[in-house]
Enzyme design. Structure first.
Site, PDB file in Angstrom:
ATOM      1  N   LYS A   1     -42.574-112.224  -9.904  1.00 37.33           N
ATOM      2  CA  LYS A   1     -41.753-111.724  -8.786  1.00 37.33           C
ATOM      3  C   LYS A   1     -42.590-110.844  -7.864  1.00 37.33           C
ATOM      4  O   LYS A   1     -42.550-111.001  -6.646  1.00 37.33           O
ATOM      5  CB  LYS A   1     -40.555-110.955  -9.359  1.00 37.33           C
ATOM      6  CG  LYS A   1     -39.579-110.446  -8.321  1.00 37.33           C
ATOM      7  CD  LYS A   1     -38.195-110.219  -8.907  1.00 37.33           C
ATOM      8  CE  LYS A   1     -38.089-108.953  -9.722  1.00 37.33           C
ATOM      9  NZ  LYS A   1     -38.171-107.719  -8.915  1.00 37.33           N
ATOM     10  N   SER A   2     -43.351-109.924  -8.440  1.00 33.40           N
ATOM     11  CA  SER A   2     -44.138-109.000  -7.606  1.00 33.40           C
ATOM     12  C   SER A   2     -45.155-109.762  -6.763  1.00 33.40           C
ATOM     13  O   SER A   2     -45.351-109.470  -5.576  1.00 33.40           O
ATOM     14  CB  SER A   2     -44.891-108.010  -8.497  1.00 33.40           C
ATOM     15  OG  SER A   2     -43.988-107.194  -9.181  1.00 33.40           O
TER      16      SER A   2
ATOM     17  N   ARG B   1     -45.358-110.426  -2.499  1.00 32.60           N
ATOM     18  CA  ARG B   1     -46.566-110.054  -1.748  1.00 32.60           C
ATOM     19  C   ARG B   1     -47.210-111.267  -1.072  1.00 32.60           C
ATOM     20  O   ARG B   1     -47.823-111.138  -0.020  1.00 32.60           O
ATOM     21  CB  ARG B   1     -47.553-109.352  -2.697  1.00 32.60           C
ATOM     22  CG  ARG B   1     -47.083-107.911  -3.044  1.00 32.60           C
ATOM     23  CD  ARG B   1     -47.690-107.445  -4.347  1.00 32.60           C
ATOM     24  NE  ARG B   1     -47.442-106.052  -4.671  1.00 32.60           N
ATOM     25  CZ  ARG B   1     -46.344-105.568  -5.270  1.00 32.60           C
ATOM     26  NH1 ARG B   1     -45.341-106.384  -5.573  1.00 32.60           N
ATOM     27  NH2 ARG B   1     -46.241-104.284  -5.554  1.00 32.60           N
TER      28      ARG B   1
ATOM     29  N   GLY C   1     -35.427-104.083  -4.424  1.00 30.00           N
ATOM     30  CA  GLY C   1     -36.114-102.819  -4.147  1.00 30.00           C
ATOM     31  C   GLY C   1     -37.520-103.063  -3.627  1.00 30.00           C
ATOM     32  O   GLY C   1     -38.004-102.348  -2.739  1.00 30.00           O
TER      33      GLY C   1
ATOM     34  N   ARG D   1     -30.208 -96.723  -4.328  1.00 29.33           N
ATOM     35  CA  ARG D   1     -31.581 -96.497  -4.814  1.00 29.33           C
ATOM     36  C   ARG D   1     -32.361 -95.587  -3.871  1.00 29.33           C
ATOM     37  O   ARG D   1     -32.262 -95.703  -2.654  1.00 29.33           O
ATOM     38  CB  ARG D   1     -32.284 -97.848  -5.037  1.00 29.33           C
ATOM     39  CG  ARG D   1     -31.547 -98.619  -6.139  1.00 29.33           C
ATOM     40  CD  ARG D   1     -32.225 -99.873  -6.513  1.00 29.33           C
ATOM     41  NE  ARG D   1     -33.506 -99.643  -7.136  1.00 29.33           N
ATOM     42  CZ  ARG D   1     -34.341-100.603  -7.498  1.00 29.33           C
ATOM     43  NH1 ARG D   1     -34.013-101.857  -7.291  1.00 29.33           N
ATOM     44  NH2 ARG D   1     -35.486-100.317  -8.065  1.00 29.33           N
TER      45      ARG D   1
ATOM     46  N   ASP E   1     -40.518-102.618 -16.536  1.00 31.83           N
ATOM     47  CA  ASP E   1     -39.409-103.571 -16.423  1.00 31.83           C
ATOM     48  C   ASP E   1     -39.038-104.196 -17.773  1.00 31.83           C
ATOM     49  O   ASP E   1     -38.004-104.858 -17.887  1.00 31.83           O
ATOM     50  CB  ASP E   1     -39.764-104.685 -15.429  1.00 31.83           C
ATOM     51  CG  ASP E   1     -39.825-104.161 -13.996  1.00 31.83           C
ATOM     52  OD1 ASP E   1     -39.234-103.102 -13.721  1.00 31.83           O
ATOM     53  OD2 ASP E   1     -40.478-104.814 -13.158  1.00 31.83           O
TER      54      ASP E   1
ATOM     55  N   LYS F   1     -33.439 -97.811 -11.339  1.00 34.34           N
ATOM     56  CA  LYS F   1     -33.701 -99.253 -11.199  1.00 34.34           C
ATOM     57  C   LYS F   1     -32.419 -99.938 -10.692  1.00 34.34           C
ATOM     58  O   LYS F   1     -31.523 -99.265 -10.194  1.00 34.34           O
ATOM     59  CB  LYS F   1     -34.182 -99.826 -12.540  1.00 34.34           C
ATOM     60  CG  LYS F   1     -35.559 -99.300 -12.953  1.00 34.34           C
ATOM     61  CD  LYS F   1     -36.629 -99.779 -12.007  1.00 34.34           C
ATOM     62  CE  LYS F   1     -37.973 -99.147 -12.309  1.00 34.34           C
ATOM     63  NZ  LYS F   1     -38.959 -99.432 -11.275  1.00 34.34           N
TER      64      LYS F   1
ATOM     65  N   ARG G   1     -30.852 -97.858 -16.156  1.00 34.28           N
ATOM     66  CA  ARG G   1     -31.148 -98.690 -17.329  1.00 34.28           C
ATOM     67  C   ARG G   1     -31.129 -97.908 -18.631  1.00 34.28           C
ATOM     68  O   ARG G   1     -31.009 -98.522 -19.703  1.00 34.28           O
ATOM     69  CB  ARG G   1     -32.487 -99.425 -17.146  1.00 34.28           C
ATOM     70  CG  ARG G   1     -32.376-100.572 -16.161  1.00 34.28           C
ATOM     71  CD  ARG G   1     -33.630-101.423 -16.089  1.00 34.28           C
ATOM     72  NE  ARG G   1     -33.408-102.548 -15.191  1.00 34.28           N
ATOM     73  CZ  ARG G   1     -34.362-103.216 -14.570  1.00 34.28           C
ATOM     74  NH1 ARG G   1     -35.640-102.878 -14.739  1.00 34.28           N
ATOM     75  NH2 ARG G   1     -34.071-104.235 -13.785  1.00 34.28           N
TER      76      ARG G   1
ATOM     77  N   ARG H   1     -32.170-107.934 -15.637  1.00 34.67           N
ATOM     78  CA  ARG H   1     -32.884-107.736 -16.912  1.00 34.67           C
ATOM     79  C   ARG H   1     -31.946-107.307 -18.036  1.00 34.67           C
ATOM     80  O   ARG H   1     -32.187-107.590 -19.199  1.00 34.67           O
ATOM     81  CB  ARG H   1     -34.033-106.752 -16.733  1.00 34.67           C
ATOM     82  CG  ARG H   1     -35.030-107.224 -15.667  1.00 34.67           C
ATOM     83  CD  ARG H   1     -36.378-106.594 -15.781  1.00 34.67           C
ATOM     84  NE  ARG H   1     -37.127-106.741 -14.546  1.00 34.67           N
ATOM     85  CZ  ARG H   1     -37.786-107.844 -14.169  1.00 34.67           C
ATOM     86  NH1 ARG H   1     -37.807-108.899 -14.950  1.00 34.67           N
ATOM     87  NH2 ARG H   1     -38.419-107.877 -13.012  1.00 34.67           N
TER      88      ARG H   1
HETATM   89  C1  S3P Z   1     -42.548-103.509  -8.598  1.00 29.29           C
HETATM   90  C2  S3P Z   1     -42.790-102.236  -9.056  1.00 29.29           C
HETATM   91  C3  S3P Z   1     -41.941-101.564 -10.050  1.00 29.29           C
HETATM   92  C4  S3P Z   1     -41.070-102.565 -10.811  1.00 29.29           C
HETATM   93  C5  S3P Z   1     -40.411-103.546  -9.891  1.00 29.29           C
HETATM   94  C6  S3P Z   1     -41.432-104.340  -9.116  1.00 29.29           C
HETATM   95  C7  S3P Z   1     -43.441-104.082  -7.578  1.00 29.29           C
HETATM   96  O1  S3P Z   1     -41.079-100.655  -9.393  1.00 29.29           O
HETATM   97  O2  S3P Z   1     -40.110-101.879 -11.576  1.00 29.29           O
HETATM   98  O3  S3P Z   1     -39.599-104.452 -10.615  1.00 29.29           O
HETATM   99  O4  S3P Z   1     -43.397-105.309  -7.326  1.00 29.29           O
HETATM  100  O5  S3P Z   1     -44.234-103.326  -7.005  1.00 29.29           O
HETATM  101  P1  S3P Z   1     -41.533 -99.127  -9.061  1.00 29.29           P
HETATM  102  O6  S3P Z   1     -42.643 -99.177  -8.103  1.00 29.29           O
HETATM  103  O7  S3P Z   1     -40.304 -98.474  -8.482  1.00 29.29           O
HETATM  104  O8  S3P Z   1     -41.916 -98.531 -10.378  1.00 29.29           O
END
Ligand code: S3P
Length: 427
Positions: A22-23, A27, A94, A122, A314, A341, A345, A387
């Site tokens: 996902k991250s 990007r 987020g 959030r 996560d 989150k 959580r 999750r």
């Molecule tokens: C993420 C960073 C994390 C993670 C989120 C994805 C990212 O959050 O919990 O699911 O893609 O940079 P935080 O930066 O708030 O810790």
């Protein structure tokens, strides 16, 4: 949506390729849009969150084609983005919200960001404060703490900023903002967090440096379109790693899984608990990846805190379930971030697992889990958090009684085909 799970005397066996990270998927859209030329992304996660990112960039004039899990982004550089006619809706994401804020902060136009009910709760001041210090005009509820947020970007100045939280989203927002400046922006992390943004800057032909926990971003860089292969998301693989570790007589092989060391805390925890887990790295051009094999074995409790937390933040819901099956008390601390989150959580994990018979206590900054316990059936709720939903589905494998999960649609945020993958390995 409610799902009733009635798993009796199951064991798990087989191979799974979990969907894209996902991250990295988020990007890849962002860098693809900011680069000059075409970017092709294979293994892209078609989950709701990443689709929200695509939608936001389309509204800013970027052409993005979709063909299965391959997407093609026609980037036009930073200057190619244009003022959207509509509000940007980030849904439940987020990552989209925070990284987008960093990108929009330096663009000379007006945008409004909204999201769902969870996003509206959030905290965003952690991002909007330093961006305002750099010169962006951002307004929102409670002094820019919450969405809806209105951004009027402009010329930004450099900043030397120590992050108050170990957050990759915050770090990445400031990296994007730093790219809009003339000089060097310095960001200091309290603990090392996932570094996909830094990796991708290099993949797209840019530079970024690091010394200890300090990161230096040079402004006014330009990027060139690339071909990106997104590895499977270790945060999605984690549900199968835990299922394979605790469901009797199971053995699972996860292939093409991302193994970036800033994300592999779950493997360290499994090893510390005595699990039978084998990692085989493969050589790649981009992000590290490989195969992970897990077989069921008796487990012992462990302690999780400090620098390990950002490497598995996560995975804590599914680690809590893992700990219910281990001998002794597992302590999870230094994880206050769990409270902000997709849902709180700490409360959600303790509350929902207790409904299935777990011996679990919430603390101010984590959880205490006493094991092993035999879980039983019951009626539980994802609380709108993907999750939590998947963790509860794995819990259902551990009881012969019926588990009913409310709010399973949330799982679509990161793993739309979760149940079909799970059913494909149930014997
Ligand atoms: C993420 C960073 C994390 C993670 C989120 C994805 C990212 O959050 O919990 O699911 O893609 O940079 P935080 O930066 O708030 O810790």
């Amino acid at each position: 949506m409610i799902k009733t799970l009635d798993y009796k005397d199951v064991k798990l066996s087989g191979n799974i390729r979990v969907p894209g990270d996902k991250s990295i998927s988020h990007r890849s859209v962002m860098f693809g849009a900011l680069a000059n030329g075409t970017t092709t992304v294979t293994g892209f996660l078609k989950g709701d969150d990443c689709l929200s990112t695509i939608d936001c960039f389309r509204k800013m004039g970027v052409t993005i084609e979709e063909n299965g899990d391959t997407i093609v982004i026609h980037g036009k550089g930073f200057e190619g983005l244009r003022e959207p006619e509509e509000i940007l809706n980030v849904g439940n994401s987020g990552t989209t919200t925070r990284l987008l804020l960093g990108i929009l902060a330096g663009l000379p136009f007006h945008t409004v960001i909204i999201g769902d009910e969870s996003i509206a709760k959030r905290p965003m001041k952690r991002v909007t404060d330093p961006l305002r210090k750099m010169g962006a005009a951002i307004d929102g509820r409670e002094d820019s703490q919450y969405t809806p947020l209105a951004v009027r970007g402009g010329t930004l100045s450099n900043i030397h900023y120590t992050l108050p939280y170990a957050s990759a989203q915050l770090k990445s927002a400031l990296i994007f903002a730093g790219l809009h400046t003339e000089g060097v922006t310095t960001i200091v992390e309290p603990e090392k967090t996932r570094d996909h943004t830094e990796q991708m800057i290099k993949q797209f032909g840019g530079t970024i440096e690091r010394s200890g926990n300090e990161i230096y971003v040079k402004g006014s860089q330009s990027f060139v379109g690339q071909t990106i292969d997104v590895p499977g998301d270790i945060s999605s693989a984690a549900f199968f790693l835990v299922a394979g570790a605790v469901v009797k007589k199971s053995k699972l092989l996860l292939h093409h899984v991302g193994l970036n060391p800033t994300r592999t805390g779950i493997i360290d925890v499994l090893l510390n608990m005595g699990a039978d887990v084998v990692v085989e790295k493969e050589s790649t051009q981009g992000e590290p990846l490989g195969k992970v094999t897990i077989s069921e074995k008796e487990l012992t409790a462990t302690q999780i805190g400090g620098a390990l937390i950002p490497r598995l933040i996560d995975e804590i819901p599914i680690i809590a379930l893992l700990a219910t099956q281990a001998q002794g008390t597992t302590v999870i601390k230094d994880a206050e971030e769990l409270k902000v989150k997709e849902t709180n959580r700490i409360d959600a994990v303790a509350g929902e697992l207790a409904k299935l018979g777990a011996n679990i206590e919430p603390t101010d900054d984590g959880l205490l889990i006493h094991g092993p316990t035999k879980l039983h059936g019951g009626q539980v709720d994802s609380r709108g958090d993907h999750r939590i939903g998947m963790m509860l589905a794995v819990a259902a494998l551990l009881t012969d009684e019926v588990v009913t999960i409310e709010g399973v649609e949330a799982i679509g945020v990161s793993y739309p085909q979760f149940f079909s993958d799970l059913e494909s390995v149930i014997l």
